[in-house]
Design an enzyme around this catalytic site. Structure first.
Site, mmCIF file in Angstrom:
data_model
loop_
_atom_site.group_PDB
_atom_site.id
_atom_site.type_symbol
_atom_site.label_atom_id
_atom_site.label_comp_id
_atom_site.label_asym_id
_atom_site.label_seq_id
_atom_site.Cartn_x
_atom_site.Cartn_y
_atom_site.Cartn_z
ATOM 1 N N SER A 119 -1.143 30.862 -2.344
ATOM 2 C CA SER A 119 -0.904 31.934 -1.368
ATOM 3 C C SER A 119 -2.197 32.470 -0.789
ATOM 4 C CB SER A 119 -0.207 33.118 -2.054
ATOM 5 O OG SER A 119 1.015 32.741 -2.590
ATOM 6 N N HIS A 140 1.840 25.430 2.311
ATOM 7 C CA HIS A 140 2.259 26.763 1.845
ATOM 8 C C HIS A 140 3.702 27.030 2.272
ATOM 9 C CE1 HIS A 140 1.788 31.377 1.892
ATOM 10 N NE2 HIS A 140 2.073 30.967 0.684
ATOM 11 N N GLU A 152 3.127 26.439 6.134
ATOM 12 C CA GLU A 152 1.790 26.450 6.716
ATOM 13 C C GLU A 152 1.058 25.212 6.200
ATOM 14 O OE1 GLU A 152 0.774 31.121 7.386
ATOM 15 O OE2 GLU A 152 0.634 30.410 5.326
ATOM 16 N N ASN A 190 0.149 35.439 5.074
ATOM 17 C CA ASN A 190 -0.283 36.414 4.063
ATOM 18 C C ASN A 190 -1.447 37.285 4.535
ATOM 19 O OD1 ASN A 190 1.703 35.844 2.266
ATOM 20 N ND2 ASN A 190 0.510 34.403 1.060
HETATM 21 N N1 CAA Z 1 17.199 30.944 -3.576
HETATM 22 C C1 CAA Z 1 17.632 29.974 -2.734
HETATM 23 N N2 CAA Z 1 18.258 30.222 -1.584
HETATM 24 C C2 CAA Z 1 18.498 31.506 -1.276
HETATM 25 C C3 CAA Z 1 18.103 32.574 -2.113
HETATM 26 C C4 CAA Z 1 17.421 32.242 -3.300
HETATM 27 N N3 CAA Z 1 16.967 33.174 -4.139
HETATM 28 N N4 CAA Z 1 18.474 33.734 -1.550
HETATM 29 C C5 CAA Z 1 19.089 33.408 -0.396
HETATM 30 N N5 CAA Z 1 19.090 32.071 -0.230
HETATM 31 C C6 CAA Z 1 19.594 31.332 0.903
HETATM 32 C C7 CAA Z 1 21.083 31.255 0.928
HETATM 33 O O1 CAA Z 1 21.577 30.150 0.215
HETATM 34 C C8 CAA Z 1 21.350 31.122 2.415
HETATM 35 O O2 CAA Z 1 21.172 29.787 2.823
HETATM 36 P P1 CAA Z 1 22.084 29.209 4.010
HETATM 37 O O3 CAA Z 1 21.673 29.955 5.251
HETATM 38 O O4 CAA Z 1 21.729 27.749 4.027
HETATM 39 O O5 CAA Z 1 23.480 29.518 3.585
HETATM 40 C C9 CAA Z 1 20.238 31.926 3.068
HETATM 41 O O6 CAA Z 1 19.241 32.055 2.077
HETATM 42 C C10 CAA Z 1 20.687 33.272 3.496
HETATM 43 O O7 CAA Z 1 21.198 33.885 2.341
HETATM 44 P P2 CAA Z 1 22.214 35.081 2.327
HETATM 45 O O8 CAA Z 1 23.058 35.010 3.566
HETATM 46 O O9 CAA Z 1 22.898 35.179 1.023
HETATM 47 O O10 CAA Z 1 21.253 36.293 2.280
HETATM 48 P P3 CAA Z 1 20.528 37.084 3.386
HETATM 49 O O11 CAA Z 1 21.127 36.952 4.727
HETATM 50 O O12 CAA Z 1 20.417 38.391 2.762
HETATM 51 O O13 CAA Z 1 19.095 36.355 3.456
HETATM 52 C C11 CAA Z 1 16.895 35.918 2.773
HETATM 53 C C12 CAA Z 1 18.303 36.186 2.325
HETATM 54 C C13 CAA Z 1 16.814 34.578 3.485
HETATM 55 C C14 CAA Z 1 16.060 35.873 1.502
HETATM 56 C C15 CAA Z 1 16.443 37.057 3.765
HETATM 57 O O14 CAA Z 1 16.675 38.299 3.182
HETATM 58 C C16 CAA Z 1 14.983 36.965 4.144
HETATM 59 O O15 CAA Z 1 14.599 36.198 5.022
HETATM 60 N N6 CAA Z 1 14.144 37.782 3.492
HETATM 61 C C17 CAA Z 1 12.705 37.791 3.728
HETATM 62 C C18 CAA Z 1 12.088 36.710 2.902
HETATM 63 C C19 CAA Z 1 10.625 36.600 3.131
HETATM 64 O O16 CAA Z 1 9.980 37.366 3.841
HETATM 65 N N7 CAA Z 1 10.030 35.613 2.464
HETATM 66 C C20 CAA Z 1 8.590 35.413 2.504
HETATM 67 C C21 CAA Z 1 7.984 36.027 1.260
HETATM 68 S S1 CAA Z 1 6.231 35.885 1.277
HETATM 69 C C22 CAA Z 1 5.918 34.327 0.792
HETATM 70 O O17 CAA Z 1 6.788 33.577 0.429
HETATM 71 C C23 CAA Z 1 4.487 33.883 0.851
HETATM 72 C C24 CAA Z 1 3.665 34.157 -0.336
HETATM 73 O O18 CAA Z 1 2.675 33.414 -0.516
HETATM 74 C C25 CAA Z 1 3.897 35.285 -1.250
HETATM 75 P P1 NAD Z 2 5.815 31.514 -11.177
HETATM 76 O O1 NAD Z 2 5.072 32.374 -12.125
HETATM 77 O O2 NAD Z 2 7.232 31.778 -10.894
HETATM 78 O O3 NAD Z 2 5.706 29.984 -11.625
HETATM 79 C C1 NAD Z 2 4.519 29.339 -11.991
HETATM 80 C C2 NAD Z 2 4.903 28.252 -13.003
HETATM 81 O O4 NAD Z 2 3.808 27.347 -13.169
HETATM 82 C C3 NAD Z 2 5.212 28.828 -14.377
HETATM 83 O O5 NAD Z 2 6.519 28.427 -14.730
HETATM 84 C C4 NAD Z 2 4.153 28.191 -15.291
HETATM 85 O O6 NAD Z 2 4.634 27.864 -16.570
HETATM 86 C C5 NAD Z 2 3.816 26.929 -14.512
HETATM 87 N N1 NAD Z 2 2.518 26.348 -14.842
HETATM 88 C C6 NAD Z 2 1.360 26.977 -15.150
HETATM 89 N N2 NAD Z 2 0.400 26.050 -15.352
HETATM 90 C C7 NAD Z 2 0.946 24.826 -15.160
HETATM 91 C C8 NAD Z 2 0.464 23.487 -15.186
HETATM 92 N N3 NAD Z 2 -0.812 23.214 -15.477
HETATM 93 N N4 NAD Z 2 1.343 22.472 -14.903
HETATM 94 C C9 NAD Z 2 2.622 22.734 -14.589
HETATM 95 N N5 NAD Z 2 3.133 23.989 -14.559
HETATM 96 C C10 NAD Z 2 2.305 25.017 -14.810
HETATM 97 O O7 NAD Z 2 4.958 31.561 -9.826
HETATM 98 P P2 NAD Z 2 5.440 31.253 -8.331
HETATM 99 O O8 NAD Z 2 5.875 32.505 -7.701
HETATM 100 O O9 NAD Z 2 6.324 30.056 -8.344
HETATM 101 O O10 NAD Z 2 4.035 30.866 -7.670
HETATM 102 C C11 NAD Z 2 3.480 29.577 -7.784
HETATM 103 C C12 NAD Z 2 2.445 29.373 -6.695
HETATM 104 O O11 NAD Z 2 3.062 29.520 -5.402
HETATM 105 C C13 NAD Z 2 1.297 30.370 -6.725
HETATM 106 O O12 NAD Z 2 0.130 29.731 -6.285
HETATM 107 C C14 NAD Z 2 1.755 31.423 -5.716
HETATM 108 O O13 NAD Z 2 0.700 32.164 -5.164
HETATM 109 C C15 NAD Z 2 2.410 30.540 -4.668
HETATM 110 N N6 NAD Z 2 3.425 31.194 -3.823
HETATM 111 C C16 NAD Z 2 4.242 32.151 -4.342
HETATM 112 C C17 NAD Z 2 5.216 32.740 -3.528
HETATM 113 C C18 NAD Z 2 6.151 33.781 -4.046
HETATM 114 O O14 NAD Z 2 6.821 34.424 -3.236
HETATM 115 N N7 NAD Z 2 6.255 33.997 -5.336
HETATM 116 C C19 NAD Z 2 5.346 32.303 -2.186
HETATM 117 C C20 NAD Z 2 4.500 31.290 -1.703
HETATM 118 C C21 NAD Z 2 3.517 30.751 -2.538
#
Ligand code: CAA
Ligand code: NAD
Length: 282
Positions: A119, A140, A152, A190
């Protein structure tokens, strides 16, 4: 670069989603965890997700069975030796990731493409730990992986044109929309999203509103599908603190610094949805 077999490292939130999407798209997929217990938990998450997709009529029973048949779980890194692409999705820790890539580099066939789902780390610092920085990209994905369209695709100064093109192509075959990004900490999404999420926590610390009201206001006031606290709970508060620390270290700007409340919640074991409690209870 012909990609038919995909390896995924880590079967947590992201790795399980990536492996599910890869197997559903027709790729032979091997997913590696560090213990049988964690692997079982991750595979169970994939099972539940596929069952939900069947219940919703998104997948039929044959497709579900086909997806599972193409998916193999392992705790053995060597099982990834003949993969054409390996996507790393382990914990957001630079030392762990580099160590893992060094070991992977020795096990996996030379022609294979490596990708990290990091991330916030730069891809360059991971790529140079291997003997194949020209065949190393960032891929990503977004959470939840089966639902989010974007990937990405990150190239470094060392990524070859061929590797970058192959990474773009594989995203399309996974049913995702690739977007090209430069190798900057946080890439595009991000870089913009993390300061917003951290600022929501600072707003809460300052008392601008309750968790529920801030979420409701951002949903109804901006049309975001989730408020910031629901999203933080979904991403994982531990992962968010790792990301914030890395981005703060990189940019030295306050907007990336993890707020004290967030750090204390992680110390208290409130990691979000994954631990049953974060800003909300599950
Ligand atoms: N796992 C798998 N699929 C899921 C799910 C989960 N936990 N939650 C929802 N879904 C899927 C559903 O199966 C459904 O798929 P279909 O369209 O194919 O049927 C779809 O998502 C929509 O689901 P719902 O209608 O039940 O739910 P919703 O309309 O409330 O949408 C959501 C759920 C897609 C998660 C929506 O709330 C959303 O877009 N939220 C924002 C998510 C977001 O911003 N994600 C980015 C996070 S940051 C990141 O990922 C980067 C990082 O590095 C941290
Ligand atoms: P998580 O904590 O849910 O899962 C990480 C997993 O990796 C754990 O189950 C751990 O046991 C396993 N692990 C650690 N070392 C390992 C190794 N050497 N070989 C195999 N498995 C190993 O974390 P996450 O949320 O799935 O995040 C994973 C990566 O994805 C991170 O780099 C995170 O920044 C990135 N990411 C996270 C999100 C998010 O929304 N959580 C979104 C995009 C990207």
């Amino acid at each position: 670069m012909k990609i038919e077999k995909i390896g995924v490292l880590g079967c947590g939130l992201m790795g399980s989603g990536i492996a599910q999407v890869a197997a559903a798209a027709g790729f032979e997929t091997v997913i590696r965890e560090v213990s049988d217990d964690l692997l079982d938990r991750g595979l169970e998450r994939i099972n539940r997700s596929l069952e939900r997709a069947v219940e919703k009529g998104k997948l039929d029973e044959t497709q579900r069975e086909g997806t599972l048949a193409r998916l193999t779980g392992t705790v053995d890194l060597a099982a990834l030796h003949d993969c054409d692409l390996v996507i790393e999705a382990i914990v957001e820790n630079p030392d762990e990731k580099r160590k893992t890539f060094v070991a992977l580099d020795q096990e996996v066939q030379e022609k294979a493409l490596f990708a990290s789902n990091t991330s916030s780390l730069t891809i360059t610092q991971l790529a140079v730990a291997t003997t194949r920085p020209d065949r190393f990209v960032g891929l990503h994905f977004f959470n939840p992986v089966p639902a989010m369209k974007l990937v990405e695709v990150v190239r470094t100064l060392l990524t070859s044109d061929e590797a970058f093109a192959a990474a773009f192509d594989v995203c399309r075959r996974l049913g995702k929309q690739p977007v090209a990004c430069k190798d900057n900490s946080g890439f595009i999404v991000n870089r913009l999203l993390v300061p917003y999420l951290l600022d929501a926590v600072r707003g809460l610390e300052e008392g601008i509103g309750s968790v529920e009201d801030i979420d409701l206001a951002m949903r109804l006031g901006t049309g975001y599908p989730m408020g910031p606290f629901t999203l933080l709970d979904m991403v994982g508060l531990d992962t968010t603190v790792f990301i914030a620390d890395i981005m703060f270290e990189e940019y030295r700007e306050k907007r990336f610094a993890p707020p004290p409340l967030l750090k204390q919640m992680v110390q208290a074991g409130r990691l979000g949805r994954k631990s049953g409690r974060g800003f909300y209870e599950y």
